[in-house]
Design a protein around this motif. Structure first.
Motif, PDB file in Angstrom:
ATOM      1  N   TYR A  75       0.839  -1.205   0.000  1.00 36.75           N
ATOM      2  CA  TYR A  75       0.000   0.000   0.000  1.00 36.75           C
ATOM      3  C   TYR A  75       0.876   1.258   0.000  1.00 36.75           C
ATOM      4  CZ  TYR A  75      -3.322  -3.576   1.251  1.00 36.75           C
ATOM      5  OH  TYR A  75      -4.070  -4.710   1.253  1.00 36.75           O
ATOM      6  N   ARG A  78       2.248   1.587  -3.518  1.00 33.63           N
ATOM      7  CA  ARG A  78       1.264   2.064  -4.504  1.00 33.63           C
ATOM      8  C   ARG A  78       1.030   3.561  -4.378  1.00 33.63           C
ATOM      9  NH1 ARG A  78      -2.640  -2.644  -3.468  1.00 33.63           N
ATOM     10  NH2 ARG A  78      -1.849  -4.292  -4.821  1.00 33.63           N
ATOM     11  N   ALA A  79       1.121   4.065  -3.133  1.00 30.47           N
ATOM     12  CA  ALA A  79       0.915   5.506  -2.934  1.00 30.47           C
ATOM     13  C   ALA A  79       2.019   6.318  -3.620  1.00 30.47           C
ATOM     14  CB  ALA A  79       0.859   5.819  -1.438  1.00 30.47           C
ATOM     15  N   PHE A  83      -1.294   5.991 -11.050  1.00 30.18           N
ATOM     16  CA  PHE A  83      -1.808   5.118 -12.113  1.00 30.18           C
ATOM     17  C   PHE A  83      -2.974   5.836 -12.792  1.00 30.18           C
ATOM     18  CE2 PHE A  83      -3.305   1.644 -14.506  1.00 30.18           C
ATOM     19  CZ  PHE A  83      -2.348   0.625 -14.469  1.00 30.18           C
ATOM     20  N   PHE A  91     -13.882   7.996  -8.822  1.00 31.36           N
ATOM     21  CA  PHE A  91     -14.889   7.518  -7.867  1.00 31.36           C
ATOM     22  C   PHE A  91     -16.185   8.263  -8.182  1.00 31.36           C
ATOM     23  CE2 PHE A  91     -10.788   7.487  -5.360  1.00 31.36           C
ATOM     24  CZ  PHE A  91     -10.491   6.173  -5.706  1.00 31.36           C
ATOM     25  N   LEU A 102      -9.172  12.434  -1.644  1.00 28.88           N
ATOM     26  CA  LEU A 102      -9.467  11.237  -0.838  1.00 28.88           C
ATOM     27  C   LEU A 102      -8.185  10.513  -0.428  1.00 28.88           C
ATOM     28  CD1 LEU A 102     -11.720   9.434   0.356  1.00 28.88           C
ATOM     29  CD2 LEU A 102     -11.621   8.068  -1.722  1.00 28.88           C
ATOM     30  N   GLY A 103      -7.290  10.310  -1.385  1.00 25.80           N
ATOM     31  CA  GLY A 103      -6.028   9.619  -1.083  1.00 25.80           C
ATOM     32  C   GLY A 103      -5.176  10.411  -0.106  1.00 25.80           C
ATOM     33  N   ARG A 106      -7.039   9.952   3.364  1.00 24.70           N
ATOM     34  CA  ARG A 106      -7.106   8.586   3.905  1.00 24.70           C
ATOM     35  C   ARG A 106      -5.770   7.859   3.889  1.00 24.70           C
ATOM     36  NH1 ARG A 106     -11.363   8.933   7.004  1.00 24.70           N
ATOM     37  NH2 ARG A 106     -12.939  10.120   5.887  1.00 24.70           N
ATOM     38  N   VAL A 107      -4.966   8.105   2.872  1.00 22.75           N
ATOM     39  CA  VAL A 107      -3.706   7.369   2.772  1.00 22.75           C
ATOM     40  C   VAL A 107      -2.560   8.178   3.387  1.00 22.75           C
ATOM     41  CG1 VAL A 107      -2.049   6.311   1.190  1.00 22.75           C
ATOM     42  CG2 VAL A 107      -4.502   6.159   0.711  1.00 22.75           C
ATOM     43  N   ARG A 109      -2.986  10.757   5.335  1.00 25.87           N
ATOM     44  CA  ARG A 109      -3.426  11.311   6.635  1.00 25.87           C
ATOM     45  C   ARG A 109      -3.187  12.820   6.711  1.00 25.87           C
ATOM     46  NH1 ARG A 109      -6.583   7.542   8.282  1.00 25.87           N
ATOM     47  NH2 ARG A 109      -5.695   5.484   8.025  1.00 25.87           N
ATOM     48  N   ARG A 151      -5.522  13.377  -9.600  1.00 24.30           N
ATOM     49  CA  ARG A 151      -5.593  12.449  -8.464  1.00 24.30           C
ATOM     50  C   ARG A 151      -4.256  11.739  -8.273  1.00 24.30           C
ATOM     51  NH1 ARG A 151     -10.069   7.745  -8.750  1.00 24.30           N
ATOM     52  NH2 ARG A 151      -8.768   7.013 -10.453  1.00 24.30           N
ATOM     53  N   MET A 155      -0.666  12.733  -5.015  1.00 22.81           N
ATOM     54  CA  MET A 155       0.013  11.831  -4.085  1.00 22.81           C
ATOM     55  C   MET A 155       1.539  12.000  -4.126  1.00 22.81           C
ATOM     56  SD  MET A 155      -2.532  10.308  -2.647  1.00 22.81           S
ATOM     57  CE  MET A 155      -1.839   8.900  -1.773  1.00 22.81           C
TER      58      MET A 155
ATOM     59  N   GLN B 119     -13.501   0.265  -9.656  1.00 23.90           N
ATOM     60  CA  GLN B 119     -13.474   1.229  -8.557  1.00 23.90           C
ATOM     61  C   GLN B 119     -12.533   0.751  -7.455  1.00 23.90           C
ATOM     62  OE1 GLN B 119     -15.539   4.320  -8.006  1.00 23.90           O
ATOM     63  NE2 GLN B 119     -15.353   4.161 -10.221  1.00 23.90           N
ATOM     64  N   LEU B 124      -7.241   1.090  -4.780  1.00 20.41           N
ATOM     65  CA  LEU B 124      -5.972   0.454  -4.415  1.00 20.41           C
ATOM     66  C   LEU B 124      -4.803   1.200  -5.048  1.00 20.41           C
ATOM     67  CD1 LEU B 124      -6.816  -3.363  -4.775  1.00 20.41           C
ATOM     68  CD2 LEU B 124      -6.691  -2.021  -2.674  1.00 20.41           C
ATOM     69  N   SER B 125      -5.024   1.737  -6.259  1.00 19.59           N
ATOM     70  CA  SER B 125      -3.917   2.385  -6.972  1.00 19.59           C
ATOM     71  C   SER B 125      -3.440   3.659  -6.281  1.00 19.59           C
ATOM     72  CB  SER B 125      -4.302   2.683  -8.428  1.00 19.59           C
ATOM     73  OG  SER B 125      -5.073   3.858  -8.511  1.00 19.59           O
ATOM     74  N   VAL B 126      -4.287   4.293  -5.462  1.00 16.86           N
ATOM     75  CA  VAL B 126      -3.795   5.468  -4.731  1.00 16.86           C
ATOM     76  C   VAL B 126      -3.227   5.081  -3.356  1.00 16.86           C
ATOM     77  CG1 VAL B 126      -5.196   7.232  -5.860  1.00 16.86           C
ATOM     78  CG2 VAL B 126      -6.096   6.085  -3.845  1.00 16.86           C
ATOM     79  N   GLY B 127      -3.169   3.789  -3.094  1.00 17.39           N
ATOM     80  CA  GLY B 127      -2.531   3.340  -1.861  1.00 17.39           C
ATOM     81  C   GLY B 127      -3.484   2.967  -0.746  1.00 17.39           C
ATOM     82  N   MET B 128      -4.786   2.939  -1.047  1.00  8.99           N
ATOM     83  CA  MET B 128      -5.731   2.532   0.002  1.00  8.99           C
ATOM     84  C   MET B 128      -5.616   1.032   0.248  1.00  8.99           C
ATOM     85  SD  MET B 128      -9.314   4.466  -0.526  1.00  8.99           S
ATOM     86  CE  MET B 128      -9.343   6.010  -1.359  1.00  8.99           C
ATOM     87  N   GLN B 132     -10.047   0.185   3.456  1.00  4.70           N
ATOM     88  CA  GLN B 132     -10.336   1.602   3.170  1.00  4.70           C
ATOM     89  C   GLN B 132     -11.123   1.746   1.871  1.00  4.70           C
ATOM     90  OE1 GLN B 132      -6.255   3.046   3.258  1.00  4.70           O
ATOM     91  NE2 GLN B 132      -6.712   4.313   5.030  1.00  4.70           N
ATOM     92  N   HIS B 136     -14.628   3.585   1.907  1.00  2.00           N
ATOM     93  CA  HIS B 136     -14.760   4.937   1.354  1.00  2.00           C
ATOM     94  C   HIS B 136     -15.182   4.977  -0.113  1.00  2.00           C
ATOM     95  CE1 HIS B 136     -13.163   6.610   5.009  1.00  2.00           C
ATOM     96  NE2 HIS B 136     -12.128   5.790   4.942  1.00  2.00           N
ATOM     97  N   VAL B 137     -15.036   3.869  -0.816  1.00  2.00           N
ATOM     98  CA  VAL B 137     -15.330   3.891  -2.253  1.00  2.00           C
ATOM     99  C   VAL B 137     -16.456   2.917  -2.627  1.00  2.00           C
ATOM    100  CG1 VAL B 137     -14.366   3.464  -4.559  1.00  2.00           C
ATOM    101  CG2 VAL B 137     -12.993   4.643  -2.829  1.00  2.00           C
ATOM    102  N   GLN B 141     -21.127   3.738  -2.691  1.00  2.00           N
ATOM    103  CA  GLN B 141     -21.821   3.591  -3.976  1.00  2.00           C
ATOM    104  C   GLN B 141     -22.814   2.430  -3.919  1.00  2.00           C
ATOM    105  OE1 GLN B 141     -19.310   4.032  -7.592  1.00  2.00           O
ATOM    106  NE2 GLN B 141     -17.632   4.293  -6.157  1.00  2.00           N
TER     107      GLN B 141
END
Lengths: 249, 230
Positions: A75, A78-79, A83, A91, A102-103, A106-107, A109, A151, A155, B119, B124-128, B132, B136-137, B141
């Motif tokens: 995780y 990926r942050a 991508f 979303f 959002l990232g 949540r990611v 913080r 988006r 990050m 989705q 996952l691609s932003v690191g969640m 999460q 949140h996603v 929905q």
């Protein structure tokens, strides 16, 4: 030191081996463009790099850290890797602003106010400051793709992977997305781009990788690949795709 | 009906309303239990490894396959047989809640699958983490998509609460039978009143859910006429 090192990557779906030993490197600030026929493993390769798809074999290093190691926190990795998807994948229940922050919240913080400021800056960077409160369904395809780039940018990624970012767009919307990508490349962002936009590949890429049937057939600087490809198959592919998409892609 | 009968009916109404209050309490309890358990069962069915998903599928199969009256008996008398001092009210909430969770799980499973794997991949691609991404996603929905089919489940379980009289809950149906037992001439009007109560509650519930659907509608994605009347 290379920013990204991909070594002998293999991936199989059932009987079909989609990646058959792919290796290459990406230097900081470099833009590499991957071209090749459809179904040749280009998207799978990108998804293996941030392990949205798990490779079967092979190793990947990001900034010297092996990210295919089972001990790595994927995780966190990926942050650090943006991508951008072919179908945008914003979303749908969130505004452009919320998609971008959002990232961060949540990611990373990040406090909400700081995240909002950062997200608005990124939206302005892709020319969409006035669309912060629009929902994805209220935006054109080109605008959605630019939000998805914002988006990824928010990050602070070490590199961004683009998976055919203009393939789902109407022809007249492709330009606005490519402009943003060209600006990013000029600004020194490290990018790995799968695309059929030959004009973009030729003018922006530092290096072109031609892939077919799960392997890299040829790679080199755009001028060399476009004007004097060493492998006949590369020449044939370029001729066909130029006929189909035109020189500017 | 004589004047005395009418008086009997009017005098019975406070008791019926009190009984209806119990139906509503059971409804709230069972819906809440069914909602949370239903989401967990749906998430396990969609995202958990196969053995765990199989357990969730077995759970759903059992609670969707056994008649609600049998479930009420199993929970109430079954637990009592093992000397668990369970009240009819709690037994009703548990039996009907578990049953509803099986039905609700299929509403949520369908909605989660309709949101789609792209989705999840984007999150996952932003690191969640997966958790999460779900929180949140996916769920925000999926829950929106669940409202129309969920209103069906609401209407259904609302009426099921009258079955709980079978294990001794003194709710509206049981009280109507008391009134009928005292004066048989009141049978028809009393049950008409009970029917009206449920018609009104069904209407109110569906109106509220329609309002909820409009409140959380995603701009630009409005299904034509969602939550509206034609």
């Amino acid at each position: 030191m290379s920013l990204l090192v991909v070594e002998d990557l293999h991936k199989r779906y059932g009987k079909e081996e989609v990646l058959r030993g792919v290796s290459f490197t990406l230097e900081p600030g470099e833009t590499k463009v991957i071209i090749g026929p459809s179904g040749t493993g280009k998207s799978t390769l990108l998804r293996c790099i941030n392990r949205l798809t798990e490779p079967d074999r092979g190793r990947i290093w990001l900034n010297g850290e092996e990210i295919t190691s089972p001990r790595v926190n994927i995780y966190r990795i990926r942050a650090q890797i943006g991508f951008v998807f072919q179908d945008f994948n914003l979303f749908t229940h969130l505004t452009a602003l919320d998609n971008v922050r959002l990232g961060l919240i949540r990611v990373k913080r990040m406090p909400k106010r700081e995240a909002t400021e950062r997200a608005l800056r990124e939206l302005a960077r892709v020319g969409l400051a006035d669309k912060a409160n629009a929902y994805p369904a209220q935006l054109s395809g080109g605008q959605q793709q630019r939000v998805s780039i914002a988006r990824a940018l928010a990050m602070d990624p070490k590199l961004i992977l683009f998976d055919e970012p203009t393939s789902a767009l109407d022809p007249e919307l492709i330009g606005e997305v490519l402009e943003v990508m060209i600006e990013l490349a000029k600004g020194g962002m490290t990018m790995l781009v799968v695309t059929h936009e030959m004009g973009f590949a030729r003018s922006v890429a530092d290096e072109i990788i031609f892939m077919e049937k799960g392997v890299i057939v040829e790679q080199g600087p755009p001028e060399a690949i476009f004007t004097r490809p060493k492998v006949p198959r590369t020449a044939e592919f370029l001729r066909k795709i130029t006929e189909f998409y035109g020189e500017q892609g | 009906m004589t004047a005395g009968d009418w008086r009997g009916l009017v005098e019975g109404i406070p008791s019926l309303l009190g009984g209806l209050g119990i139906n509503l309490q059971i409804l709230l309890g069972l819906i809440a239990l069914g909602f949370f358990a239903g989401i967990v069962v749906a998430l396990i069915q969609v995202y958990a490894p196969r053995p765990l998903a199989a357990v969730a599928i077995g759970y759903e199969w059992f609670f969707r396959g056994v008649p609600e009256m049998v479930l009420l008996m199993l929970v109430y008398f079954g637990l009592r047989q093992f000397h668990v001092p369970i009240s009819p009210f709690i037994a009703a909430v548990i039996a009907l809640g578990l049953r509803s969770s099986a039905y609700q799980s299929q509403i949520f499973r369908g909605a989660i699958q309709a949101v789609g794997s792209n989705q999840m991949m984007a999150a996952l691609s932003v690191g969640m983490t997966r958790f999460q991404a779900i929180r949140h996603v996916i769920l925000p929905q999926a829950l929106r998509l669940s409202i129309p089919p969920w209103s069906n489940e609401f209407s259904s379980v609302l009426k099921d609460t009258t079955l709980t009289s079978a294990i001794g809950v003194i709710e509206v149906f049981k009280r109507a039978r008391f009134i009928m037992g005292r004066n048989y001439a009141l049978a028809l009007p009393t049950f008409m009143v009970v029917a009206l109560f449920f018609l009104a509650l069904t209407y109110l519930g569906n109106w509220g859910l329609g309002a909820l659907e409009r409140r959380y509608r995603i701009p630009g994605l409005e299904a034509k006429g969602a939550g509206e009347r034609f």
